[in-house]
Each structure stands twice: as structure tokens, then as C-alpha cells.
Design an enzyme around this catalytic site. Structure first.
Site, short mmCIF file in Angstrom:
data_model
loop_
_atom_site.label_atom_id
_atom_site.label_comp_id
_atom_site.label_asym_id
_atom_site.label_seq_id
_atom_site.Cartn_x
_atom_site.Cartn_y
_atom_site.Cartn_z
CG ASP A 344 4.24 4.10 6.18
OD1 ASP A 344 4.34 2.92 5.80
OD2 ASP A 344 3.31 4.51 6.91
CD GLU A 380 3.94 1.40 2.14
OE1 GLU A 380 3.85 0.19 2.41
OE2 GLU A 380 3.77 2.29 2.99
#
Length: 702
Positions: A344, A380
Site C-alpha cells: 500500500d 501501489e
């Protein structure tokens, strides 16, 4: 109680069958107390007197699995200098392998300060509010299980939430719904295997601490991007217990998924923690060693650098924090058999001082690690800081969530982007990944994910409808690149619903026919809706849980999705390991790819540059795949034409020249999904009608 000196490594609690070694890193602490709790919650404090290389350690004979514990760390209370030590606050062990449950906000003051500015220390004890860390028995019978190591070009990812996937699933026992055991159940695995996906990407399963403001509203951090324990599977997803049983249940889930041929990828959040900004609670890292664990502002260490939008950023520049991240990753690979990770806001981990640095220490150490360098690594590739959008800039060995793919495909099917951008994304985004030696599978292609509209909502709403989040609909993105097909929200209009279903099929067909690695958001194959909520992070209810009572529309879409996944897996021409070149390399008499206009002529430079062209065709040559099987045999496949029409009206396509093929048979149509493969054929230079906003796939048969 006996206390032996113990060892500084490994960090965390380590049971050896006779007792437990405890070790806690804190570079700036002055004293550390290990706090043991019995079943009646009586606390026993044990002074740790040994310190080696900033690790405070001791060994307790007779202490074993199931023991509940925490820490109290003494040191300066000096927020202006970055120090936030307060021994009145019980702390979760950053290396805990199990944490017993949620933070109970109403049972104690978890704020370490007592004034509005956060400068005066608070002396209230919060032991009743803080979940206890648990000593575990790490043994587990894997019965020969190993990582699956499926090649990227054979991978199809399915993103899901452990709870939401099975919370309403028929066939799963009531007491197992929404748990690791539920995901390991026969019904859950049967759906995944029947669909044909090869990997599940789980939303965060590291132990979660809900934000206090959400609890005050009766909400929770459902997505789980609020980590407080990087080595502990979240206790709230366990059916069997929370005194270490959650670890065994998590491992059992991985083993069951592996047995079904499904890899397990974890969405991990190493960029921030649940402790928030300088006015947030003290749960673990802040009280253990705030100045080491977090990135503080150099001119005023009371405040945090925030590249994440959550109030804080973990500090991977510090060797011990980087070690925590690496220890967490290795633990889940070695001890829990996880096949890979999706990081993330990975750009935050790549920041050395301010700029994103693709050669940062974080990447260097992963590339040199003999274990982690061999698992699936997905970034990401952005954060919320300046210069944080880094799509295409991660190093070799890494794949990336391709946000450009998502945006382009959404725009193309609503006639808002021309064919040039579409073609680049459809063929694997070579403009982003080829320059440094990466391959098409560096692009994780997706149209939707957990964050944003579901696929059904993407074609149903022009505007977000997040009122249930209790933020006056201010949260969530207003730039969704969605199109409601003429009516906002659900409707009984048969023409609008027919168009929406066709758009759903267009998105799915494009996704699974594109070069790169497809990722399907869980539930999109059954037309899941979140009622227009594009930020359902706090909705642990029917808004987010998958509804398995399928209507006819959902059943039709599910059948079409299965057909697409099977088609992709059967035909390597749609999942080439190398980028298309536009030239002939294998002696087939035709190039590996050839783009053409609806009139059958080759695309020209001016055609690519037009902003008002929303239709094109592409020839994919199955005899020009420059790769080999594992045994060294040449890979050959059928050849296909894909005819795209993103305009509202039907268009006639003239079939291309003879060197590409003389006879073509229908493989599938998004306008008429009931047609079976081979339902009709077209001959050389004939014309084929492609309905408005639809896709035709033809296979060469002569």
C-alpha cells in the site's frame, strides 16, 4: 518469578518449549517493564535490565503460549524533541505474533497527553483499553505445503476482503462466516476455482486498530488500512479464538487455498500505523520509541511528515524500522507460506529524504534477500506526497497497480479517450515498463478495486453517494471516470439496463484480453453494488459484504466472466511474456500485432493522433510468440482479431488482408453474450457489424 538475561534476538516473544525470551527494540528508552497479565487481568511488572544494541531483553522460565503481555517504556516526555514516553500507557509489542482483540476506547484514555496542544503528559493508566499481546506456539503441520510460485503470465488475481467475501455466503457455516476458516471452506474455494482465478489478494490482515472517531460514529475501519501489528494476523477474522488460535487458523487457510491451487497475496501497510498524527493515541510505536519509528519534521519533531494522508509515516530510513518491515515480510513467507505482497502506498517506502528514490534502501534490501526477491512483489506506485505518483518507475522484480490502465479503460468505454492511449494500455503499457527491461506482467491491470466504485456502480452512477459514511458526502474521490448510461442510480428502464450490462461485459472482456496481469475486484463477477458508495472503507455491513443471492443479471455476468478467464488461460496469445513489436520474428508471414481502422486499412500516425476516433481493430498473431514452455518447446497459439467500438452507434468493420487470415469465426461478443464460439464465420475482406459500445473477438480458422 525467575528472570534470566535472555537474548537480544530474535525480537518479540520466542517460546522454546521451556520458557519465553522477550526482546524489545527502543533506542531512546531509559527503562523498560514487561507486564504479564493473568486470566483475571492482574498485572505483574518485570523490570528488563539487559540491553544489547538497543534491544531490551530477558528470558522467563515457565512462561509459554497463551501468556498475555504488554510493555511500559520509560523515557523523556518531550514532544518538541520527538520523545513521547509515558509509562502510564500499556503498549502493544511491535513484534507480537498475536494480539487478542480491538482497542476498547471507552475503557481507558489512550492519549498520552492531557491538554489540547498535546504537550502535557497524561497520567491515567489505559491497561483496560489496550489489547494484550500473546505468546504463541509457532509449530504447525504444513503436510508438505510450499509456495506455489505460479509464473506471472499465468496469474489471474482476485482481490477480496476476508470477512466480506464469506459473511453472507451460503454453504459456509454460520460460525465460520467472515473468518479465515470461512475463506478456507469448501464453498468459498469452490467459487474461486470455478471462476478460474489463480491468486487471492487479501485486503489487510495484519492486526487492525479502528480509529476512535469511527467507533464514536458506530463505524469501523472495515478495509483495515489501520495496522498496529505487522506480524500478527488480525484477531477479528478468527473463528477459533484469539489467544494464538488465530495464527493457526490463518496458516490453515493458506494451506487450504494452496491445496486448491490458489496463491495468497497480502495487501500490506508499512507506510503508516493506526496511531495517527501528533494528537493521535499511543498504542505501541509512539510509546516504544517515537523518534525512531516515525518520520518527524526536522524543524519541529512534535509533528510528523505525512506522505500517506493518515497523519504519520513510518520511518524505513531507520535500520531497526527497516528490519521490522523485513522481519514481517519474511515471517509471513517462511512461517505462513504467503506467496507475495501488495504494498500500500509503496512510494512512501521509497522516499529517502523527500524525493521518491527507486534505489532506496528498502528496494536494495529486498532485491538482495534470497527469500523475498523470489515472491510476488506488487507496488501501489503512489502516495499523497509531492512527486508521489510513480507509475512505471519501480525497479525490476516489481509489478505495479497500473492506475493509467484503469483510467484509460474507463475513459475509452465512455468515449472520452482516443484509440492511441487505449492501444498502449491494452498491449501491456510498454511505454511505462519496457525501457528498464521489465515485461508486460509488470502491469497489474484493473478497472476497479476495493477503493472506488464497484464495476456495477461504475456504469450506474455519475456521482458518489457516500452519505452512509457520515461525512456529508465530502469523502471519496469526485473524479470517478464513470458513466451512468443516462440515469443516475438503479432503474427499471430495460434499455438503460441492457446498455449497462453490455458495458460490464466490455470492461471484463477488455481486462482479460489485455496483455499484463488482470486483477478482478471481488464481487464484480456477480455485479456487486455498494449503492454508489465509492469510499466504503468504514462500512462493515451489507454495503460492503458480497451478496450471494444472485439475480438473473448476476448469473449472466458470472457465466461471462468464467468464459473470459477460461479463454485467457487457454490462449497464451493474450498473456505474452514479452512486449509486442509490430514485426514478424518467427517466420509466420505476418507481424505479431497489426492495428487497423474499421475500413480494414492499417492505422496511420494521423489515425493514432486523432482525438475523435473511438473504434479500432487489432490482429494478435498466435504464431509469433517468442517464448518457450518449461520443457523448451515453442509456444504457439491461435490468432485472433479484436474489434472495439466504443461509439454509441453500430459500425461495420472490413476484415484485414489475406496474410492475416482468410476465414474468421466468432469467439465471443459483448453485445450478444449468449452466442457460442463458432456461431458464425466471416470470410476474407468481408464486413462484420460491431454493435455500438461493444467488442467482438474472432478466431482465425483458415
Amino acid at each position: 518469578m525467575q528472570r534470566w538475561p535472555g537474548e537480544p534476538f530474535p525480537l518479540g516473544p520466542t517460546w522454546d518449549g521451556s520458557g519465553t525470551n522477550f526482546s524489545l527494540f527502543s533506542e531512546n528508552a531509559e527503562r523498560v517493564e514487561l507486564c504479564l497479565f493473568d486470566e483475571a487481568d492482574a498485572e505483574t511488572r518485570i523490570e528488563i535490565v539487559r540491553q544489547t544494541a538497543h534491544n531490551w531483553h530477558c528470558y522467563l522460565p515457565g512462561v509459554g503460549p497463551g501468556q498475555r503481555y504488554g510493555y511500559r517504556v520509560h523515557g523523556p516526555w518531550a514532544p518538541q524533541r520527538g520523545h513521547r514516553f509515558n509509562p502510564a500507557k500499556l503498549l502493544i509489542d511491535p513484534y507480537a505474533k498475536a494480539i487478542e482483540g480491538p482497542v476498547l476506547w471507552d475503557r481507558g484514555r489512550t492519549l498520552a497527553y492531557a491538554d489540547a496542544d498535546g504537550l502535557v503528559p497524561d497520567g491515567g493508566d489505559d491497561r483496560d483499553a489496550i489489547p494484550k499481546s500473546i505468546v504463541i506456539d509457532e509449530s504447525f503441520d504444513w503436510e508438505g505445503d510450499t509456495l506455489l510460485r505460479r509464473p506471472w503470465d499465468e496469474t489471474v488475481i482476485y482481490e477480496l476482503h476476508v470477512k466480506g467475501f464469506t459473511q453472507r455466503m451460503p454453504g459456509v457455516r454460520d460460525d465460520l462466516r467472515g473468518t479465515y476458516a470461512g475463506l478456507a471452506s469448501e464453498s468459498a474455494i469452490e467459487h474461486l476455482v470455478d471462476l478460474g482465478v489463480t491468486a487471492v489478494e487479501l485486503l489487510p490482515v495484519h492486526h487492525i486498530a479502528d480509529e476512535h472517531f469511527l467507533q464514536a460514529r458506530g463505524l469501523t475501519n472495515y478495509w483495515g488500512y489501520s495496522t498496529i501489528g505487522f506480524l500478527a494476523p488480525h484477531a477479528g477474522y478468527a473463528a477459533t479464538g484469539t489467544r494464538g488460535e488465530q495464527v493457526r487458523e490463518f496458516k490453515g487457510m493458506v494451506k487450504a487455498l494452496h491445496h486448491a491451487g490458489l496463491e495468497v497475496i497480502l495487501d500490506v501497510v508499512y507506510n503508516h500505523t493506526a496511531e495517527g498524527n501528533h494528537l493521535g493515541p499511543t498504542l505501541s510505536f509512539k510509546g516504544v520509541d517515537n523518534l525512531s519509528y516515525y518520520r518527524t519534521m526536522p524543524d519541529d519533531p512534535r509533528f510528523y511528515k505525512d506522505f500517506t494522508g493518515t497523519g504519520n509515516s513510518l520511518n524505513p530510513l531507520h535500520p531497526s524500522v527497516l528490519r521490522l518491515i523485513m522481519d514481517s515480510l519474511r515471517y509471513f513467507v517462511i512461517e505462513c507460506h504467503v506467496d507475495g505482497f501488495r504494498f500500500d502506498l509503496a512510494a512512501a517506502l521509497a522516499r529517502e529524504l523527500h524525493d521518491v528514490d527507486r534505489l532506496s534502501a528498502f528496494f536494495d534490501i529486498i532485491h538482495q534477500d534470497p527469500i523475498l526477491s523470489q515472491v510476488k512483489l506488487i507496488a501501489e506506485p503512489w502516495d499523497v506526497g509531492e512527486g508521489g505518483y510513480q507509475v512505471g518507475n519501480f525497479p525490476v522484480l516489481w509489478t505495479e497497480w497500473n492506475g493509467m490502465y484503469r483510467d484509460t479503460m474507463r475513459d475509452f468505454w465512455r468515449s472520452h479517450t482516443a484509440v492511441g492511449a487505449f492501444a498502449r494500455r491494452f498491449t501491456g503499457s510498454s511505454d511505462l515498463y519496457q525501457h528498464d527491461g521489465r515485461r508486460p506482467f509488470a502491469s497489474i491491470n484493473y478497472v476497479t478495486c476495493h477503493d472506488g466504485f464497484t464495476l456495477r456502480d461504475l456504469v450506474t452512477y455519475d456521482e458518489k453517494h457516500n452519505e452512509a459514511n457520515l461525512e456529508d458526502n465530502r469523502d471519496g474521490s469526485s473524479d470517478n471516470r464513470s458513466w451512468n448510461c443516462g440515469v443516475e442510480g438503479e432503474t427499471d428502464d430495460p434499455a438503460v439496463n441492457a446498455l449497462r450490462e453490455r458495458q460490464l461485459r466490455n470492461f471484463l472482456a477488455t481486462l482479460f484480453l489485455s496483455q499484463g496481469v488482470p486483477m478482478l475486484c471481488g464481487g464484480d463477477e456477480i455485479a456487486r453494488t455498494q449503492r454508489g458508495n465509492n469510499n466504503a472503507y468504514c462500512q462493515d455491513n451489507e454495503i460492503s459484504w458480497l451478496d450471494w443471492e444472485l439475480d438473473e443479471r448476476a448469473r449472466r455476468l458470472h457465466a461471462f466472466a468464467k468464459r473470459l478467464v477460461a479463454l485467457r488461460r487457454a490462449h497464451p496469445v493474450f498473456r505474452r511474456p514479452d512486449f509486442l513489436s509490430g514485426v514478424e520474428l518467427m517466420g509466420s508471414g505476418a507481424p505479431d500485432v497489426w492495428w487497423f481502422r474499421p475500413d480494414g486499412r492499417a492505422m496511420t500516425r494521423s489515425d493514432w493522433e486523432r482525438g475523435d476516433a473511438f473504434a479500432l481493430g487489432v490482429f494478435l498473431n498466435g504464431a509469433e510468440i517468442p517464448s518457450q514452455t518449461r520443457e523448451g518447446a515453442r509456444v504457439e497459439d491461435d490468432s485472433f482479431l479484436v474489434l472495439f467500438n466504443a461509439w454509441q452507434d453500430a459500425l461495420s468493420f472490413r476484415l484485414p488482408p489475406a496474410r492475416l487470415g482468410r476465414r474468421w469465426a466468432l469467439e465471443l461478443s459483448t453485445a450478444d453474450p449468449e452466442l457460442e464460439a463458432g456461431a458464425w464465420q466471416a470470410r476474407l475482406r468481408g464486413e462484420v457489424t460491431v454493435a455500438g459500445r461493444s467488442l467482438l473477438l474472432l478466431r482465425r480458422v483458415g
